[in-house]
Scaffold this active site. Sequence first.
Site, PDB file in Angstrom:
ATOM      1  N   GLY A  71      47.302  -1.202 180.424  1.00 61.53           N
ATOM      2  CA  GLY A  71      47.082  -0.766 181.796  1.00 61.53           C
ATOM      3  C   GLY A  71      45.823  -1.378 182.374  1.00 61.53           C
ATOM      4  O   GLY A  71      45.411  -2.494 182.027  1.00 61.53           O
ATOM      5  N   SER A  72      45.145  -0.619 183.235  1.00 63.99           N
ATOM      6  CA  SER A  72      44.059  -1.184 184.034  1.00 63.99           C
ATOM      7  C   SER A  72      42.810  -1.555 183.245  1.00 63.99           C
ATOM      8  O   SER A  72      41.938  -2.234 183.771  1.00 63.99           O
ATOM      9  CB  SER A  72      43.689  -0.213 185.159  1.00 63.99           C
ATOM     10  OG  SER A  72      44.729  -0.150 186.106  1.00 63.99           O
ATOM     11  N   THR A  73      42.687  -1.088 181.991  1.00 66.04           N
ATOM     12  CA  THR A  73      41.551  -1.564 181.195  1.00 66.04           C
ATOM     13  C   THR A  73      41.609  -3.079 181.027  1.00 66.04           C
ATOM     14  O   THR A  73      40.578  -3.731 180.840  1.00 66.04           O
ATOM     15  CB  THR A  73      41.533  -0.905 179.794  1.00 66.04           C
ATOM     16  OG1 THR A  73      42.763  -1.174 179.125  1.00 66.04           O
ATOM     17  CG2 THR A  73      41.319   0.591 179.905  1.00 66.04           C
TER      18      THR A  73
END
Length: 437
Positions: A71-73
């Site tokens: 995801g956004s990491t």
Amino acid sequence: LDSNIQYIVERELQKTVKKYNAKSGTVIVIHPQTGEILAMASKPSYNPNNPGKSKPQHKKIRAINDCFEPGSTFKVFLLAGALEDEIITPQDILFCENGRFRYGGRIINDVHKHKWLSVSKIIAFSSNIGATKIGEKLGKERLYYYIKKLGFGDRTGIDLPGETCGIVYAPSRWSKVRLATTSFGQGISVTSIQIAAALSAIANGGMLMKPYIVKEIRDKNGNIVESFTPKIKKRVISTHTCELTKNVLEEVVAPEATGLNAAIPGYDVAGKTGTAQKVGKTGTYSDCQYTSSFIGFISASPPELVIVVVIDEPEGSGYGGVVSAPLFSKIGKQTLSYLGVMPSKPSITDKNSILIVKRENKNQSTLKLLSNFPENDKEPMMPDFTGMTMRHVFKIINKYKIRVKITGSGIVVGQNPSPGNSLPEDGEGWVILQPPA
């Protein structure tokens, strides 16, 4: 592994998994300059003294066995690659389409609607549309180059069995949509240890280190049979890019950004939230199953800790900033206190509000009382017990009638809460003592 840090991590991780009734959870604490794993924990776990009573999936080392979409990491590594190629700067402005963007025949949505955002704000607010536009500027060949250079798709070489590689598709298989989804961390599979190693490279100035868990092997007489030292695998990014990336990631923990719950009073924190939809039984992304994560490092000088938190399928709010960021903060506070890493900036300004203890130098336990503990009619704050003997600790807690659980003997090497922070709701803190080295 450091047994005290491991204890902190296992205890706090168990609390979070239980609170959100999560399927599982994983935490890694690593020293970015060396690659030393200070703690690595998974929940649910098992009793090694009676393994037959545990489920097979509970015996896995999830940090190296489990693959997941980050995801956004993953926007951290997109950002680092784009800054390294100098196709963007943190100040560049991109149009984020009011939260809805048709790209490659698909609709990409943001949780919040934004028009124009700087690159820094794209990361701070975690805009998928902004990440897509950065990825388009970088291009699939160069994005793939940085993904592989940072170690994704390959084993880190950690000294544990069963490490998996994750899944990184060659750019020849990337559609336009794949470029977009990879830019914000979907359609790619990674492990927690890969993320920890790659983020450590950004934290330490650009060197990809081989993570390791065993420092030395001794025989029954205590003689060292074999020792292990830090190993640099390669330089993956410039020091300048690392500094730019760190500055952007510090904005993620600002009050208005997604990672505000990861903040640690008195310390600079740089990090990124992640909330990745999981693929359901139908083969499509689920609207109720998420992988919640927060990755970050504490910017001491140099950064002392990289912490990776991954919570699988928490119930209720699945957002990384709600579930995983607070766990990062709790582990960070307690570990910094245990390691004796002093705050880089004051978190308490009232001169009468805290007992401040100062080391004369790094290797001495000489203490100097600079001000008084809070009066009884004020909110109770935790003193700094670092370096004190048990007798000294008892003297203070008896005088000011505070509750502190004491473990070990010798001098204080760790405590919770950190100096200057409020005592827990139950009114009790704890300190760890060890014999002087």
